[in-house]
Design a protein around this motif. Structure first.
Motif, PDB file in Angstrom:
ATOM      1  N   UNK A 293     137.726 -40.897  55.226  1.00  8.11           N
ATOM      2  CA  UNK A 293     139.084 -40.443  54.942  1.00  8.11           C
ATOM      3  C   UNK A 293     139.361 -39.104  55.617  1.00  8.11           C
ATOM      4  N   UNK A 294     138.351 -38.238  55.660  1.00 10.31           N
ATOM      5  CA  UNK A 294     138.508 -36.952  56.325  1.00 10.31           C
ATOM      6  C   UNK A 294     138.717 -37.140  57.819  1.00 10.31           C
ATOM      7  N   UNK A 295     137.920 -38.023  58.433  1.00  7.34           N
ATOM      8  CA  UNK A 295     138.067 -38.290  59.867  1.00  7.34           C
ATOM      9  C   UNK A 295     139.450 -38.854  60.169  1.00  7.34           C
ATOM     10  N   UNK A 296     139.947 -39.743  59.318  1.00  5.40           N
ATOM     11  CA  UNK A 296     141.289 -40.305  59.491  1.00  5.40           C
ATOM     12  C   UNK A 296     142.347 -39.203  59.387  1.00  5.40           C
ATOM     13  N   UNK A 297     142.141 -38.306  58.447  1.00  7.13           N
ATOM     14  CA  UNK A 297     143.101 -37.215  58.253  1.00  7.13           C
ATOM     15  C   UNK A 297     143.137 -36.292  59.464  1.00  7.13           C
ATOM     16  N   UNK A 298     141.960 -35.933  59.975  1.00 10.16           N
ATOM     17  CA  UNK A 298     141.902 -35.070  61.153  1.00 10.16           C
ATOM     18  C   UNK A 298     142.535 -35.745  62.365  1.00 10.16           C
ATOM     19  N   UNK A 299     142.309 -37.044  62.504  1.00 11.63           N
ATOM     20  CA  UNK A 299     142.926 -37.779  63.613  1.00 11.63           C
ATOM     21  C   UNK A 299     144.445 -37.830  63.467  1.00 11.63           C
ATOM     22  N   UNK A 300     144.916 -37.988  62.231  1.00 10.46           N
ATOM     23  CA  UNK A 300     146.374 -37.972  62.010  1.00 10.46           C
ATOM     24  C   UNK A 300     146.958 -36.620  62.400  1.00 10.46           C
ATOM     25  N   UNK A 301     146.259 -35.538  62.056  1.00 14.29           N
ATOM     26  CA  UNK A 301     146.739 -34.203  62.433  1.00 14.29           C
ATOM     27  C   UNK A 301     146.739 -34.043  63.956  1.00 14.29           C
ATOM     28  N   UNK A 302     145.723 -34.592  64.604  1.00 14.34           N
ATOM     29  CA  UNK A 302     145.636 -34.509  66.069  1.00 14.34           C
ATOM     30  C   UNK A 302     146.753 -35.304  66.717  1.00 14.34           C
ATOM     31  N   UNK A 303     146.999 -36.499  66.220  1.00 17.53           N
ATOM     32  CA  UNK A 303     148.065 -37.342  66.768  1.00 17.53           C
ATOM     33  C   UNK A 303     149.430 -36.692  66.569  1.00 17.53           C
TER      34      UNK A 303
ATOM     35  N   UNK B 231     134.112 -39.799  63.206  1.00 18.05           N
ATOM     36  CA  UNK B 231     135.038 -39.478  64.293  1.00 18.05           C
ATOM     37  C   UNK B 231     134.772 -40.375  65.501  1.00 18.05           C
ATOM     38  N   UNK B 232     133.505 -40.606  65.787  1.00 16.23           N
ATOM     39  CA  UNK B 232     133.144 -41.473  66.909  1.00 16.23           C
ATOM     40  C   UNK B 232     133.570 -42.914  66.651  1.00 16.23           C
ATOM     41  N   UNK B 233     133.411 -43.380  65.416  1.00 17.59           N
ATOM     42  CA  UNK B 233     133.833 -44.743  65.063  1.00 17.59           C
ATOM     43  C   UNK B 233     135.334 -44.937  65.296  1.00 17.59           C
ATOM     44  N   UNK B 234     136.100 -43.890  65.015  1.00 19.33           N
ATOM     45  CA  UNK B 234     137.552 -43.964  65.171  1.00 19.33           C
ATOM     46  C   UNK B 234     138.011 -43.620  66.586  1.00 19.33           C
ATOM     47  N   UNK B 235     137.062 -43.239  67.437  1.00 23.82           N
ATOM     48  CA  UNK B 235     137.415 -42.881  68.805  1.00 23.82           C
ATOM     49  C   UNK B 235     138.151 -41.561  68.921  1.00 23.82           C
ATOM     50  N   UNK B 236     137.853 -40.635  68.026  1.00 22.53           N
ATOM     51  CA  UNK B 236     138.532 -39.334  68.019  1.00 22.53           C
ATOM     52  C   UNK B 236     137.774 -38.351  68.919  1.00 22.53           C
ATOM     53  N   UNK B 237     138.424 -37.778  69.910  1.00 19.66           N
ATOM     54  CA  UNK B 237     137.744 -36.757  70.729  1.00 19.66           C
ATOM     55  C   UNK B 237     137.502 -35.501  69.892  1.00 19.66           C
ATOM     56  N   UNK B 238     136.280 -35.016  69.897  1.00 20.38           N
ATOM     57  CA  UNK B 238     135.973 -33.834  69.090  1.00 20.38           C
ATOM     58  C   UNK B 238     134.992 -32.945  69.828  1.00 20.38           C
ATOM     59  N   UNK B 239     134.895 -31.712  69.342  1.00 24.70           N
ATOM     60  CA  UNK B 239     133.934 -30.766  69.901  1.00 24.70           C
ATOM     61  C   UNK B 239     133.258 -30.022  68.755  1.00 24.70           C
ATOM     62  N   UNK B 240     131.961 -29.887  68.880  1.00 20.48           N
ATOM     63  CA  UNK B 240     131.142 -29.212  67.873  1.00 20.48           C
ATOM     64  C   UNK B 240     131.188 -27.709  68.132  1.00 20.48           C
ATOM     65  N   UNK B 241     131.826 -26.962  67.228  1.00  8.89           N
ATOM     66  CA  UNK B 241     131.845 -25.502  67.322  1.00  8.89           C
ATOM     67  C   UNK B 241     130.850 -24.928  66.322  1.00  8.89           C
ATOM     68  N   UNK B 242     129.568 -25.085  66.620  1.00  2.73           N
ATOM     69  CA  UNK B 242     128.533 -24.476  65.784  1.00  2.73           C
ATOM     70  C   UNK B 242     128.731 -22.963  65.841  1.00  2.73           C
TER      71      UNK B 242
END
Length: 317
Positions: A300-310, A22-33
């Motif tokens: 691929x998962x990170x790309x998918x999550x970013x696509x959903x976010x976009x 996610x960081x490589x793709x520049x996707x803003x994320x938050x860890x919900x442990x």
């Protein structure tokens, strides 16, 4: 305000690679442990994409009620129509093999003959269903090969149940299941992202039932005799060109059950009959196998999550 990807989980060792991607793709994320904590149900959740990767084996890491807490969060999110990847239905299947098998059966996917049993004293009576057959025990809320033992007779099961090693599932339900004898000691795991097939992995089972592919569960490669010497073969191998009719069935099953990210495992007997026995909705990937194949699940998962976010961001404008 920029929408984020929120990752709901209870195992930091399993999110390292996802967060890196996610960081490589520049996707803003938050860890919900998610283990202990609270959810104020009178408040609205933040906007964003919420990815559930809660594990059925959380109790083995001291997080006994993490799935229940995750379920509370997801119910709250879904009530407010938030975008949840692997929502409440996926979580329900993750924490119950019985629910998995019934959903697979409804989708026309063959599973091994299984009897669900509550209570040690009922196990021996239930074993009569496997008279003359070998069978295994396993936990209903499982993962990590929990409770998996092989028995060739009811007497062997009785010795196990009456001994000091009997290991009961955290939810009190033990499964007795038909033992599928494969001609070679391996199973196949099919990985899916966005509900679509990504790749299949051959997993060597010659040294037991701990089949977790993650770095945190790393097992050594297998040594086997070849031409009088020891030859090492990898425990996990991506299968090039895997193409089986089961893929289409799995994709339909995932769609029908609202599961977007999963690893599904099957085994074949000597007659080539295919039995599906496990659905992992918090799937992990083996780094060594992926490096050889040049295919990367977490990317691929990170790309998918970013696509959903976009997509969510575009709809909000």
């Amino acid at each position: 305000m920029t929408e984020k990807v929120y990752v709901i989980h209870e195992n930091e060792e399993w999110t390292v690679h996802l967060f890196k991607r996610l960081e490589e793709l520049g996707v803003p994320y938050e860890d919900w442990f998610t283990d202990a904590g609270s959810v104020d149900l009178t408040n609205e959740p933040p906007q964003g994409v919420f990815y559930n990767r809660m594990s059925a084996s959380s109790h083995t890491r001291g997080h006994r009620f993490a799935p229940e807490m995750a379920e509370a969060k997801i119910a709250w999110l879904e009530r407010h129509n938030r975008r949840v990847v692997n929502g409440s239905r996926a979580l329900r299947l993750e924490v119950s093999k019985v629910n998995q098998y019934m959903a697979l059966d409804a989708a026309g996917i063959r599973t091994p003959k299984t009897v669900a049993v509550s209570g040690k004293e009922q196990l021996l009576a239930a074993a009569s269903a496997f008279e003359g057959e070998s069978f295994i025990t396993k936990h209903n809320r499982a993962g990590k090969g929990l409770g998996v033992r092989l028995f060739h007779s009811k007497e062997a099961l009785e010795e196990y149940v009456d001994g000091g090693e009997f290991d009961e599932s955290v939810d009190g339900i033990t499964l007795l299941q038909q033992y599928i004898q494969a001609p070679e000691p391996f199973i196949t795991r099919c990985e899916f992202v966005g509900g679509k097939f990504l790749y299949a992995v051959r997993v060597d089972t010659s040294e037991g039932f701990e089949l977790c592919p993650a770095d945190a569960c790393r097992l050594e490669d297998i040594s086997c005799p070849a031409d009088g010497a020891l030859e090492t073969r990898p425990k996990f191998q991506v299968i090039e060109g895997f193409d089986d009719p089961i893929i289409a069935k799995y994709e339909r099953f995932l769609k029908e059950n609202g599961i977007e990210v999963a690893g599904i495992e099957f085994i074949q007997n000597a007659e080539g009959e295919l039995f599906t026995y496990d659905v992992n909705t918090n799937t992990n990937y083996n780094a060594d196998a992926e490096a050889v194949a040049g295919k990367y699940g977490m990317l691929e998962l990170a790309k998918y999550l970013e696509h959903q976010r976009q997509t969510l961001t575009t709809l909000a404008k």
